[in-house]
Design a protein around this motif. Structure first.
Motif, mmCIF file in Angstrom:
data_model
loop_
_atom_site.group_PDB
_atom_site.id
_atom_site.type_symbol
_atom_site.label_atom_id
_atom_site.label_comp_id
_atom_site.label_asym_id
_atom_site.label_seq_id
_atom_site.Cartn_x
_atom_site.Cartn_y
_atom_site.Cartn_z
ATOM 1 N N PHE A 37 0.824 -1.201 0.000
ATOM 2 C CA PHE A 37 0.000 0.000 0.000
ATOM 3 C C PHE A 37 0.863 1.258 0.000
ATOM 4 O O PHE A 37 0.604 2.212 -0.740
ATOM 5 C CB PHE A 37 -0.919 -0.009 1.220
ATOM 6 C CG PHE A 37 -1.802 1.202 1.327
ATOM 7 C CD1 PHE A 37 -2.860 1.381 0.455
ATOM 8 C CD2 PHE A 37 -1.568 2.158 2.298
ATOM 9 C CE1 PHE A 37 -3.671 2.502 0.544
ATOM 10 C CE2 PHE A 37 -2.368 3.272 2.401
ATOM 11 C CZ PHE A 37 -3.424 3.446 1.528
ATOM 12 N N LEU A 38 1.913 1.259 0.818
ATOM 13 C CA LEU A 38 2.802 2.415 0.878
ATOM 14 C C LEU A 38 3.536 2.608 -0.449
ATOM 15 O O LEU A 38 3.682 3.734 -0.934
ATOM 16 C CB LEU A 38 3.798 2.245 2.029
ATOM 17 C CG LEU A 38 3.190 2.261 3.432
ATOM 18 C CD1 LEU A 38 4.267 1.992 4.475
ATOM 19 C CD2 LEU A 38 2.493 3.591 3.711
ATOM 20 N N LEU A 41 1.508 4.278 -3.082
ATOM 21 C CA LEU A 41 1.344 5.712 -2.909
ATOM 22 C C LEU A 41 2.638 6.479 -3.130
ATOM 23 O O LEU A 41 2.616 7.609 -3.636
ATOM 24 C CB LEU A 41 0.804 6.016 -1.507
ATOM 25 C CG LEU A 41 -0.634 5.591 -1.224
ATOM 26 C CD1 LEU A 41 -1.010 5.958 0.196
ATOM 27 C CD2 LEU A 41 -1.601 6.235 -2.208
ATOM 28 N N LEU A 45 3.251 9.842 -5.643
ATOM 29 C CA LEU A 45 3.494 11.051 -4.853
ATOM 30 C C LEU A 45 4.855 11.654 -5.165
ATOM 31 O O LEU A 45 5.023 12.878 -5.142
ATOM 32 C CB LEU A 45 3.372 10.735 -3.357
ATOM 33 C CG LEU A 45 1.943 10.442 -2.863
ATOM 34 C CD1 LEU A 45 1.949 10.088 -1.389
ATOM 35 C CD2 LEU A 45 1.022 11.635 -3.132
ATOM 36 N N THR A 78 -2.006 14.308 -12.803
ATOM 37 C CA THR A 78 -2.690 13.512 -11.773
ATOM 38 C C THR A 78 -3.467 12.326 -12.346
ATOM 39 O O THR A 78 -3.350 11.208 -11.824
ATOM 40 C CB THR A 78 -3.612 14.422 -10.937
ATOM 41 O OG1 THR A 78 -2.806 15.367 -10.226
ATOM 42 C CG2 THR A 78 -4.419 13.604 -9.934
ATOM 43 N N ILE A 85 -1.122 3.873 -10.727
ATOM 44 C CA ILE A 85 -1.447 3.065 -9.556
ATOM 45 C C ILE A 85 -2.169 1.793 -9.986
ATOM 46 O O ILE A 85 -1.875 0.690 -9.511
ATOM 47 C CB ILE A 85 -2.308 3.879 -8.576
ATOM 48 C CG1 ILE A 85 -1.492 5.021 -7.969
ATOM 49 C CG2 ILE A 85 -2.861 2.986 -7.471
ATOM 50 C CD1 ILE A 85 -2.311 5.952 -7.093
ATOM 51 N N ASN A 89 -0.836 -2.061 -9.674
ATOM 52 C CA ASN A 89 -1.655 -2.984 -8.898
ATOM 53 C C ASN A 89 -2.086 -4.178 -9.732
ATOM 54 O O ASN A 89 -2.108 -5.309 -9.248
ATOM 55 C CB ASN A 89 -2.892 -2.270 -8.353
ATOM 56 C CG ASN A 89 -3.744 -3.173 -7.484
ATOM 57 O OD1 ASN A 89 -3.456 -3.397 -6.318
ATOM 58 N ND2 ASN A 89 -4.810 -3.707 -8.042
ATOM 59 N N SER A 131 -7.337 -1.691 -6.048
ATOM 60 C CA SER A 131 -6.726 -0.539 -6.728
ATOM 61 C C SER A 131 -7.524 0.737 -6.499
ATOM 62 O O SER A 131 -6.947 1.829 -6.369
ATOM 63 C CB SER A 131 -6.596 -0.823 -8.230
ATOM 64 O OG SER A 131 -7.845 -0.726 -8.880
ATOM 65 N N GLN A 134 -6.575 2.268 -3.242
ATOM 66 C CA GLN A 134 -5.304 2.978 -3.367
ATOM 67 C C GLN A 134 -5.487 4.320 -4.076
ATOM 68 O O GLN A 134 -4.897 5.339 -3.670
ATOM 69 C CB GLN A 134 -4.301 2.105 -4.117
ATOM 70 C CG GLN A 134 -3.962 0.811 -3.406
ATOM 71 C CD GLN A 134 -3.144 -0.126 -4.268
ATOM 72 O OE1 GLN A 134 -3.041 0.048 -5.476
ATOM 73 N NE2 GLN A 134 -2.552 -1.131 -3.649
ATOM 74 N N ALA A 137 -7.030 6.956 -1.780
ATOM 75 C CA ALA A 137 -6.047 7.526 -0.854
ATOM 76 C C ALA A 137 -5.167 8.554 -1.563
ATOM 77 O O ALA A 137 -4.866 9.625 -1.016
ATOM 78 C CB ALA A 137 -5.203 6.418 -0.242
ATOM 79 N N PHE A 138 -4.756 8.249 -2.795
ATOM 80 C CA PHE A 138 -3.913 9.177 -3.547
ATOM 81 C C PHE A 138 -4.669 10.465 -3.882
ATOM 82 O O PHE A 138 -4.123 11.576 -3.741
ATOM 83 C CB PHE A 138 -3.420 8.511 -4.826
ATOM 84 C CG PHE A 138 -2.726 9.446 -5.770
ATOM 85 C CD1 PHE A 138 -1.458 9.926 -5.495
ATOM 86 C CD2 PHE A 138 -3.354 9.870 -6.941
ATOM 87 C CE1 PHE A 138 -0.818 10.807 -6.360
ATOM 88 C CE2 PHE A 138 -2.722 10.750 -7.812
ATOM 89 C CZ PHE A 138 -1.453 11.219 -7.507
ATOM 90 N N ILE A 141 -4.865 12.763 -0.886
ATOM 91 C CA ILE A 141 -3.620 13.502 -0.656
ATOM 92 C C ILE A 141 -3.474 14.619 -1.691
ATOM 93 O O ILE A 141 -3.058 15.744 -1.369
ATOM 94 C CB ILE A 141 -2.421 12.546 -0.698
ATOM 95 C CG1 ILE A 141 -2.527 11.511 0.426
ATOM 96 C CG2 ILE A 141 -1.102 13.310 -0.582
ATOM 97 C CD1 ILE A 141 -1.468 10.432 0.381
#
Length: 278
Positions: A37-38, A41, A45, A78, A85, A89, A131, A134, A137-138, A141
């Motif tokens: 997961f980290l 991201l 990022l 973006t 991602i 995944n 996915s 994930q 979460a992105f 942020i």
């Protein structure tokens, strides 16, 4: 020569139970692998916070659909990072198929009374769910970073994320069917992921590609990942790119059909390993 035996028919309620079991296994695997997961991201990022900030001064973007005004480079990039991602995944989810094959877990799955298209499709859908978590979460942020598409865009992008995730996951399934060892799949991932990502519209508009290199422009235009990016980009701004939608649906059908064929023990992967069906 003996004819292949027919599969037993599964009870109607067992289909739901089987799907939930496959989805639960995929979700638990994701939850237990916190580093996955980290890592999912960290990659986008880094591009968003470092590369996009550096490129902003030299890559000004004029008005390009679906954008109605001049946009900063980090806004443009973006949707491409969102697709990245899903690409990573999809490949990592397919990597587990190679691992399951080596441990024998996949053989147990494929001899169940359910058709292979259902088993592979269930795994594909479970991977897409992971996915989307994930991606959410992105995007959260990115919102705090100041990248804020229309509020309804977070809703209209969901179907695009599902279709793009299914296509990229189906491509990973197809590739995993031809890889026999776990360490070989890691090399194939790098050989596929990075060319697809860089030779697409994820980082630069296609019209810039056409100005710099017509050959590179044609490569980017025929890259399925480009159309996944554009489908997500337009959906994030509440629009539909019909050309990208058609390509994504066509590639999804092609990759998934090829994966089902390759995992057929009478025709695909297992037939090759055993020297053909008996």
């Amino acid at each position: 020569m003996t004819a292949p035996t027919a599969r037993p028919t599964a009870r109607p309620g067992a289909w739901v139970t089987a799907f939930l079991g496959i989805a639960r296994r995929e979700t638990l695997r994701f939850v237990n692998q916190r580093g996955r997961f980290l890592a999912a991201l960290v990659r986008p990022l880094v591009w968003l916070f470092i590369f996009a900030a550096g490129f902003r001064a030299v890559l000004g973007l004029s008005i390009t659909p679906p954008y109605q005004t001049y946009v900063l480079y980090e806004v443009y990039v973006t949707p491409g990072l969102v697709a990245m991602i899903q690409l990573f995944n999809g490949m990592q989810s397919s990597l587990s198929m190679v691992y399951d094959r080596e441990t024998g877990a996949m053989r147990t799955l494929l001899v169940s009374p359910f058709p292979r298209w259902f088993l592979l499709g269930s795994k594909l859908v479970a991977g897409v769910i992971v996915s989307i978590i994930q991606v959410a979460a992105f995007l959260a942020i990115a919102w705090f970073w100041g990248i804020r598409p229309p509020a309804w865009g977070y809703v209209t992008v969901i179907p695009a994320l599902i279709l793009a995730g299914l296509m990229l996951g189906a491509m990973g399934l197809f590739l995993s069917s031809a890889i026999r060892q776990l360490e070989n799949f890691a090399g194939v991932m790098n050989f596929v992921i990075f060319p697809m990502f860089f030779a697409s519209s994820a980082l630069y508009p296609l019209w810039r590609m056409r100005e710099s290199s017509p050959l590179l422009y044609d490569i980017c235009r025929f890259n399925p990942f480009t159309h996944a990016v554009e489908l997500i980009r337009f959906a994030l701004y509440m629009q539909v790119n019909w050309g990208a939608l058609a390509v994504v649906l066509g590639c999804l059908a092609g990759f998934f059909g090829a994966a089902v064929f390759m995992y057929d023990p009478q025709k695909g992967l297992w037939a090759r390993r055993k020297g053909g069906p008996a």
